[in-house]
Design an enzyme around this catalytic site. Structure first.
Site, PDB file in Angstrom:
ATOM      1  N   HIS A  84       0.821  -1.217   0.000  1.00 19.02           N
ATOM      2  CA  HIS A  84       0.000   0.000   0.000  1.00 19.02           C
ATOM      3  C   HIS A  84       0.852   1.262   0.000  1.00 19.02           C
ATOM      4  CE1 HIS A  84       0.037  -0.092   4.565  1.00 19.02           C
ATOM      5  NE2 HIS A  84       0.005   1.213   4.413  1.00 19.02           N
ATOM      6  N   ASP A 221       1.128  -7.693   2.220  1.00 17.39           N
ATOM      7  CA  ASP A 221       1.272  -6.257   1.954  1.00 17.39           C
ATOM      8  C   ASP A 221       2.737  -5.822   1.803  1.00 17.39           C
ATOM      9  OD1 ASP A 221       0.836  -3.542   1.745  1.00 17.39           O
ATOM     10  OD2 ASP A 221      -0.502  -3.420   3.471  1.00 17.39           O
ATOM     11  N   SER A 589       4.002   2.094   8.542  1.00 18.91           N
ATOM     12  CA  SER A 589       3.792   1.133   7.468  1.00 18.91           C
ATOM     13  C   SER A 589       5.098   0.888   6.740  1.00 18.91           C
ATOM     14  CB  SER A 589       2.757   1.655   6.480  1.00 18.91           C
ATOM     15  OG  SER A 589       1.487   1.317   6.921  1.00 18.91           O
TER      16      SER A 589
HETATM   17  N1  ARG Z   1      -4.876   0.370   7.673  1.00 16.74           N
HETATM   18  C1  ARG Z   1      -3.594   0.489   7.024  1.00 16.74           C
HETATM   19  C2  ARG Z   1      -3.083   1.909   7.141  1.00 16.74           C
HETATM   20  O1  ARG Z   1      -3.609   2.656   7.914  1.00 16.74           O
HETATM   21  C3  ARG Z   1      -3.641   0.019   5.606  1.00 16.74           C
HETATM   22  C4  ARG Z   1      -4.304   0.954   4.667  1.00 16.74           C
HETATM   23  C5  ARG Z   1      -4.279   0.533   3.231  1.00 16.74           C
HETATM   24  N2  ARG Z   1      -5.122  -0.591   2.991  1.00 16.74           N
HETATM   25  C6  ARG Z   1      -6.468  -0.510   2.771  1.00 16.74           C
HETATM   26  N3  ARG Z   1      -7.138  -1.618   2.647  1.00 16.74           N
HETATM   27  N4  ARG Z   1      -7.090   0.639   2.659  1.00 16.74           N
HETATM   28  O2  ARG Z   1      -2.497   2.559   6.318  1.00 16.74           O
HETATM   29  N1  GLU Z   2      -1.352   1.313   7.674  1.00 18.43           N
HETATM   30  C1  GLU Z   2      -0.732   2.350   8.444  1.00 18.43           C
HETATM   31  C2  GLU Z   2       0.278   3.176   7.637  1.00 18.43           C
HETATM   32  O1  GLU Z   2       0.160   3.302   6.475  1.00 18.43           O
HETATM   33  C3  GLU Z   2      -0.126   1.739   9.659  1.00 18.43           C
HETATM   34  C4  GLU Z   2      -1.228   1.361  10.520  1.00 18.43           C
HETATM   35  C5  GLU Z   2      -1.272   2.214  11.752  1.00 18.43           C
HETATM   36  O2  GLU Z   2      -1.896   3.292  11.748  1.00 18.43           O
HETATM   37  O3  GLU Z   2      -0.668   1.751  12.719  1.00 18.43           O
HETATM   38  O4  GLU Z   2       1.149   3.808   8.139  1.00 18.43           O
END
Ligand code: ARG
Ligand code: GLU
Length: 654
Positions: A84, A221, A589
Site C-alpha cells: 500500500h 502487503d 507502514s
Molecule cells: N490500515 C492500514 C493503514 O492505515 C492500511 C491501509 C491501506 N489498505 C487498505 N485496505 N485501505 O495505512
Molecule cells: N497502515 C498504516 C500506515 O500506512 C499503519 C497502521 C497504523 O496506523 O498503525 O502507516
C-alpha cells in the site's frame, strides 16, 4: 462503590512509570531503554541500534516517500516496504496491456527496474539534541512572537551548518514535547528509486477493505524497490549510468519465525500521536469528532458501494476513493470504542485533579482550567471546521468547479448527485447557521429543497462555481483562522503542561509524541482478547487464506497459482502475518520488525482496530501491531513471482 474501585484501579495503572511495551523512543536516546529491552530478551546493544561512529541498524531504515518506512535487505540497495506504500507508483506504471496492480510486477533484470520520478528515500545520518543552540539568546521577558522568531533564526542557522558539506544532505529541526526540547535531524536523500517487484493485488491487498484494521489477517502487503546512486554512492538524479546504492548496513533475514512471547522491535517513522493531551481533547474526539465523522463517512461509503456493486466500471473508478474514505472511518470506530472502554476521559480528569493539587503555588497552577477554557472556546468552531471538511467540501461537483485539474476520468455523476443531497442536508441540519455563508442561507430559502438545489448545481456550471466559492471562502476566512489561532494558544499552553507533567511524575519515562521522525518501539509477539470468550492467536497461515478464498468475492479471490500450490499439500502452515505489542501508528507502514538479534522477521503494515486509541492512550491488553511474516514474502517472491534470483542478494542467518 463499585465505580469508585474501578477508577482507583485504573488510576493505579495510569501512574505506572511506562505501561508495558508502550512508547516510541528516540534512537539517539535508546541507551535509556536498553536495559529494559535486554531484560525483555533483546541481545544487542544501544550502539547496534543507533551509532554515528559505526554502521548500525538505523542505516538500514529509510523514510519511504512522504509517509511510509522502508528497509534495506541487500548490499545492492534492495528495499522492502508495503504494497500500500508502493501502490501509487505501481499504479502509475500500469496500463490496460500491463496491469501491474492486478497481475503483479517482477523485474527480470536490473534494466527492467522501473524509475519513479518524485519518489525519494531518506536515511538518517544523525540526530542531536540542539535545545540550547535553538534557544540561544532567549530571555524570560520575551513575547511568544519574539521567541518564535528567535527559534526560527537559530534553527535555520543550525540547519544550514548541518547540510553544508554534503551532497543530498537535508536537515530539519523538530520541536519535541511541544517545544520543550529541539532535535536536529540530518538526512541523506536519494532520488533514484526503482520498482523491482510487487505481488498481484489479490495477494498484496488480499482482504481489501473488509479485512483492513482486522485480525485474523492474511494480506501479503509488500513491494520491493531498489535505491540507485551515482558512481560515488551519493544521491543523483535518475540516470541510466547510476548504480545500485551500497548501504552502510542492510538487514539480515531470519527464517526461524516468531511465536507468542518472542521479543520484537519496530524501527520506523510513526507520523502523529497525542499521548499527553487534556481530557477535554479526548472528550471532543470521543463524543463529537469521531462519531460525527464516522456517520458522515458511513453515508458516503454506502452511496459509493451501491453504485460500485452495480457496475464493474464504477468499482474500478471509485475503489481508490472508497479505500481512502474507509481507512480512517474504520480506525475512528475502534478509537472511539477503545477510549470509552478504557475510561480514558474520567481517568485523565482524575489525573488532572491530582495534578492541580500538586501544582498549587507553582508556575503550573491554573493550567488545567486554562486549557479547559481554551477547548470550550475552540470546540464549537473546530466542530464546524471538521464538519465542512467531512461533508460539503467532499462534493466532487464543487471541487471540480474550483479546480480545472480535477481528475474527471474517475468521476461518476450519479454518485456525486446523491452525495450532494446527503452532504448538504447533513451540513444544513448539523452545523449552526452562524457558521454558514450568507449565500448558503439565501439559496436554501430560494430553492426550498436540496433536490431542487442539486438539479440547479448539476445543470449549471455557474451555480456550482458560486456555491463552491461561497463555501470555500467562508471556510477559509471565518472558520479556519480562529481555529488555527486557538490551536496555537493551546499548543503554547501544552509546552508548560508537558513540562509540568514531567515534574509531577519525575519517576516516569516520557517519550515524545510521534512526528514522522525515526523511532524504536519494542514489545513481544502476543495474541489478544477482542471480546469476552474469544482469544486471537498471534500467527496466521496460508490455511486461512484458503478458508477465505472465494472467486465470487473480489477481496478474497486469490490467484489460481496459489490454489494449485496449496492443493499440492505441504503449505498449510506457511506463516502469513503476526501480531505483537509494539506501539506503532500511521507512518510505521513498511517498518522492519526485528527479533532479539536484530534480524528481520517481518514488515509492519497495520494495527488491530480495537487498539487504535493507542494514538491517545496505549492499552497493553488490546493494542497490537500487525506484521507480514518475512517468510511469506520469500514464499511469494519464489512461488508467485518466480523471482528467486532476488533471494540471492539477501543474507539469511538461518
Ligand atoms: N490500515 C492500514 C493503514 O492505515 C492500511 C491501509 C491501506 N489498505 C487498505 N485496505 N485501505 O495505512
Ligand atoms: N497502515 C498504516 C500506515 O500506512 C499503519 C497502521 C497504523 O496506523 O498503525 O502507516
Amino acid at each position: 462503590m463499585k465505580r469508585f474501585s474501578l477508577l482507583a484501579a485504573l488510576l493505579a495503572l495510569w501512574a505506572l512509570p511506562v505501561r508495558a511495551d508502550e512508547g516510541m523512543w528516540l534512537p539517539a536516546l535508546v541507551s535509556q531503554r536498553i536495559e529494559d529491552m535486554q531484560a525483555k530478551g533483546f541481545r544487542l546493544s544501544a550502539e547496534d541500534i543507533y551509532s554515528v561512529n559505526q554502521a548500525s541498524l538505523k542505516d538500514a531504515v529509510v523514510l519511504f516517500g512522504s509517509g511510509c518506512t522502508g528497509e534495506l535487505v541487500s548490499s545492492e540497495g534492495l528495499l522492502f516496504t508495503n504494497h500500500h506504500c508502493g501502490y501509487g507508483y505501481i499504479q502509475k506504471h500500469s496500463s490496460v496491456e500491463h496491469d501491474y496492480l492486478k497481475d503483479g510486477f517482477w523485474a527480470r533484470t536490473r534494466a527492467d527496474e522501473l524509475p519513479n520520478p518524485g519518489l525519494t528515500v531518506r536515511f538518517l545520518e544523525r540526530m542531536e539534541d540542539v535545545t540550547a543552540a535553538v534557544l540561544k539568546g532567549y530571555k524570560e521577558k520575551m513575547t511568544e512572537e519574539q521567541r518564535q522568531a528567535l527559534v526560527k533564526k537559530n534553527a535555520d542557522r543550525i540547519k544550514a551548518q548541518a547540510v553544508k558539506e554534503g551532497n543530498g544532505l537535508k536537515a530539519s529541526v523538530e520541536a519535541l514535547y511541544y517545544g520543550n526540547q529541539y532535535f536536529l535531524f540530518v538526512f541523506r536523500e536519494y532520488r533514484d528509486v526503482r520498482l523491482v517487484g510487487a505481488p498481484p493485488s489479490s495477494i498484496g491487498k488480499f482482504g481489501g477493505e473488509t479485512d483492513n484494521w482486522m485480525w485474523p489477517r492474511h494480506t501479503g502487503d509488500f513491494s520491493i524497490f531498489r535505491i540507485y546512486a551515482g558512481k560515488d554512492n551519493l544521491p543523483a538524479d535518475y540516470s541510466e549510468s547510476n548504480v545500485p546504492y551500497r548501504p552502510k548496513k542492510s538487514l539480515r533475514i531470519s527464517r526461524a519465525g516468531v511465536k507468542e512471547g518472542d521479543f520484537t522491535f519496530v524501527y520506523g517513522c510513526p507520523g502523529s500521536t497525542q499521548e499527553y493531551v487534556h481530557s477535554e481533547a479526548v472528550k471532543y474526539i470521543q463524543d463529537i469528532s469521531d462519531p460525527e465523522k464516522i456517520a458522515l463517512r458511513t453515508t458516503r461509503l454506502n452511496i459509493m458501494k451501491k453504485y460500485m456493486d452495480q457496475s464493474q466500471a464504477v468499482r474500478i473508478q471509485y475503489s481508490s476513493k472508497y479505500a481512502g474514505v474507509a481507512n480512517a472511518w474504520k480506525k475512528w470506530q475502534g478509537e472511539e470504542k477503545g477510549l470509552r472502554k478504557n475510561h480514558v476521559v474520567p481517568v485523565k480528569q482524575a489525573y488532572e485533579k491530582r495534578f492541580e493539587e500538586w501544582a498549587q503555588g507553582t508556575r503550573y497552577e491554573g493550567i488545567i482550567g486554562r486549557l479547559t477554557n481554551l477547548y470550550a472556546a475552540r470546540n464549537p468552531l473546530y466542530r464546524a471546521y471538521e464538519y465542512y471538511r467531512e461533508s460539503v467540501l467532499t462534493i466532487e461537483r464543487l471541487q471540480m468547479a474550483g479546480n480545472p485539474r480535477f481528475n474527471r476520468k474517475d468521476y461518476y455523476q450519479p454518485i456525486d448527485e446523491e452525495m450532494f443531497v446527503a452532504m448538504m442536508t447533513a451540513f444544513d441540519q448539523n452545523v449552526e447557521d452562524v457558521y454558514k455563508p450568507p449565500y448558503f442561507l439565501e439559496k436554501r430559502a430560494q430553492y426550498g429543497t436540496m433536490e431542487a438545489w442539486r438539479d440547479a448545481v448539476f445543470a449549471d456550471e455557474n451555480e456550482a462555481r458560486e456555491l463552491s466559492a461561497a463555501l470555500n471562502e467562508h471556510f477559509n476566512s471565518t472558520i479556519a483562522p480562529p481555529v488555527a489561532e486557538l490551536g496555537k494558544s493551546i499548543t503554547l499552553l501544552y509546552r508548560d503542561y508537558m513540562q509540568g507533567q514531567m515534574e509531577f511524575e519525575p519517576q516516569k519515562a516520557f517519550y515524545p509524541d510521534a512526528n514522522l521522525t525515526l523511532r524504536v518501539a519494542y514489545g513481544k509477539v502476543a495474541g489478544y482478547r477482542p471480546v469476552d470468550a474469544v482469544w486471537y492467536n498471534p500467527v496466521s497461515t496460508l490455511r486461512g487464506i484458503i478458508e477465505k478464498d472465494n472467486p465470487e468475492i473480489f477481496d478474497y479471490n486469490i490467484p489460481q497459482t496459489l490454489r494449485d500450490i496449496y492443493a499440492q499439500g505441504g503449505h498449510e502452515d506457511q506463516p502469513v502475518c503476526f501480531l505483537a505489542t509494539n506501539h506503532t501508528t500511521g507512518g510505521n507502514s513498511g517498518s522492519p520488525v526485528l527479533n532479539a538479534d536484530g534480524n528481520l522477521v517481518g514488515i509492519n503494515f497495520d494495527r488491530v482496530w480495537e487498539g487504535t486509541m493507542s494514538d491517545l492512550v496505549y492499552d497493553p491488553e488490546i493494542c497490537r501491531n500487525i506484521s507480514l511474516d518475512v517468510r511469506y514474502i520469500l514464499f511469494i517472491i519464489k512461488e508467485i513471482g518466480h523471482a528467486a534470483y532476488l533471494l540471492d542478494e539477501m543474507t539469511f542467518v538461518d
